[in-house]
Scaffold this motif. Structure first.
Motif, PDB file in Angstrom:
ATOM      1  N   GLU A   2      -7.845 -15.942 -21.875  1.00  0.00           N
ATOM      2  CA  GLU A   2      -7.896 -15.045 -20.974  1.00  0.00           C
ATOM      3  C   GLU A   2      -8.213 -15.868 -19.453  1.00  0.00           C
ATOM      4  OE1 GLU A   2     -11.354 -11.437 -19.959  1.00  0.00           O
ATOM      5  OE2 GLU A   2     -10.591 -11.810 -21.891  1.00  0.00           O
ATOM      6  N   ILE A   3      -9.061 -16.773 -19.783  1.00  0.00           N
ATOM      7  CA  ILE A   3      -9.710 -17.584 -18.590  1.00  0.00           C
ATOM      8  C   ILE A   3      -8.352 -18.390 -17.775  1.00  0.00           C
ATOM      9  CG2 ILE A   3     -10.949 -19.452 -17.866  1.00  0.00           C
ATOM     10  CD1 ILE A   3     -13.165 -18.334 -19.409  1.00  0.00           C
ATOM     11  N   GLU A   4      -7.418 -18.803 -18.729  1.00  0.00           N
ATOM     12  CA  GLU A   4      -6.352 -19.526 -18.330  1.00  0.00           C
ATOM     13  C   GLU A   4      -5.441 -18.657 -17.820  1.00  0.00           C
ATOM     14  OE1 GLU A   4      -5.040 -21.614 -21.979  1.00  0.00           O
ATOM     15  OE2 GLU A   4      -6.526 -23.181 -21.807  1.00  0.00           O
ATOM     16  N   GLN A   8     -11.634 -18.735 -28.368  1.00  0.00           N
ATOM     17  CA  GLN A   8     -10.137 -19.005 -28.017  1.00  0.00           C
ATOM     18  C   GLN A   8      -9.557 -18.067 -27.236  1.00  0.00           C
ATOM     19  OE1 GLN A   8      -8.444 -19.877 -31.958  1.00  0.00           O
ATOM     20  NE2 GLN A   8      -9.086 -22.250 -31.883  1.00  0.00           N
ATOM     21  N   GLU A   9      -9.897 -16.887 -27.667  1.00  0.00           N
ATOM     22  CA  GLU A   9      -9.346 -15.658 -26.738  1.00  0.00           C
ATOM     23  C   GLU A   9     -10.211 -15.642 -25.356  1.00  0.00           C
ATOM     24  OE1 GLU A   9      -7.153 -12.594 -25.785  1.00  0.00           O
ATOM     25  OE2 GLU A   9      -6.964 -13.433 -27.670  1.00  0.00           O
ATOM     26  N   LYS A  10     -11.133 -15.963 -25.285  1.00  0.00           N
ATOM     27  CA  LYS A  10     -11.978 -16.118 -23.877  1.00  0.00           C
ATOM     28  C   LYS A  10     -11.254 -16.903 -23.078  1.00  0.00           C
ATOM     29  CE  LYS A  10     -14.799 -14.375 -21.198  1.00  0.00           C
ATOM     30  NZ  LYS A  10     -14.673 -12.883 -20.564  1.00  0.00           N
ATOM     31  N   TYR A  42      -4.596 -16.408 -10.486  1.00  0.00           N
ATOM     32  CA  TYR A  42      -5.242 -16.965  -9.246  1.00  0.00           C
ATOM     33  C   TYR A  42      -4.248 -18.099  -8.394  1.00  0.00           C
ATOM     34  CZ  TYR A  42      -9.300 -14.141  -9.877  1.00  0.00           C
ATOM     35  OH  TYR A  42     -10.165 -13.173 -10.039  1.00  0.00           O
ATOM     36  N   LYS A  43      -3.785 -19.134  -9.134  1.00  0.00           N
ATOM     37  CA  LYS A  43      -2.813 -20.194  -8.614  1.00  0.00           C
ATOM     38  C   LYS A  43      -1.608 -19.641  -8.081  1.00  0.00           C
ATOM     39  CE  LYS A  43      -4.196 -24.119 -11.366  1.00  0.00           C
ATOM     40  NZ  LYS A  43      -3.975 -24.914 -12.389  1.00  0.00           N
ATOM     41  N   ASP A  44      -0.914 -18.519  -8.743  1.00  0.00           N
ATOM     42  CA  ASP A  44       0.215 -17.751  -8.257  1.00  0.00           C
ATOM     43  C   ASP A  44      -0.020 -17.217  -6.995  1.00  0.00           C
ATOM     44  OD1 ASP A  44       1.704 -18.818 -10.320  1.00  0.00           O
ATOM     45  OD2 ASP A  44       1.567 -16.751 -11.738  1.00  0.00           O
TER      46      ASP A  44
END
Length: 114
Positions: free
Chosen positions: A29-31, A24-26, A37-39
């Protein structure tokens, strides 16, 4: 044996929970990274669009200036053509006057010689 199995089960359950928490933490972090990256992508697209808009506006101003210069040169060429026609007409009139004057002079010289 039951106690050992229960203990192993509990240990496996704790390990599973730890793995799930790590996962869940990973995932979070990915989200976050995806969001960053989207920003960045949106910012880059905006900067690119702004640069395109600015370049287009600059080009439009330059094109308009070129059109005005072309129009000015076309007017100048037309006026020069008119001036050339006027000068040709004047030259023709002067040549005719010169011919007439030469003829008159010739007549006068003939008359004087007699």
């Amino acid at each position: 044996q039951l106690q050992l199995t229960t203990s192993e089960k509990n240990e496996l359950t704790r390990s599973l929970e730890m793995l799930q928490n790590q996962l869940q933490e990973k995932e979070r972090e990915i989200e976050r990274e995806i969001s960053e990256y989207k920003d960045r992508l949106l910012q880059a697209e905006k900067e690119h669009q702004d640069a395109l808009t600015e370049a287009n506006q600059k080009n439009e101003v330059e094109i308009e200036a070129c059109h005005e210069k072309i129009s000015s040169l076309e007017r100048f060429i037309r006026s020069q053509k008119l001036e050339i026609e006027h000068l040709k007409s004047n030259k023709e009139q002067l040549n005719n006057s010169l011919k007439e004057a030469n003829q008159a002079l010739g007549e006068l010289l003939k008359t004087k010689v007699r």
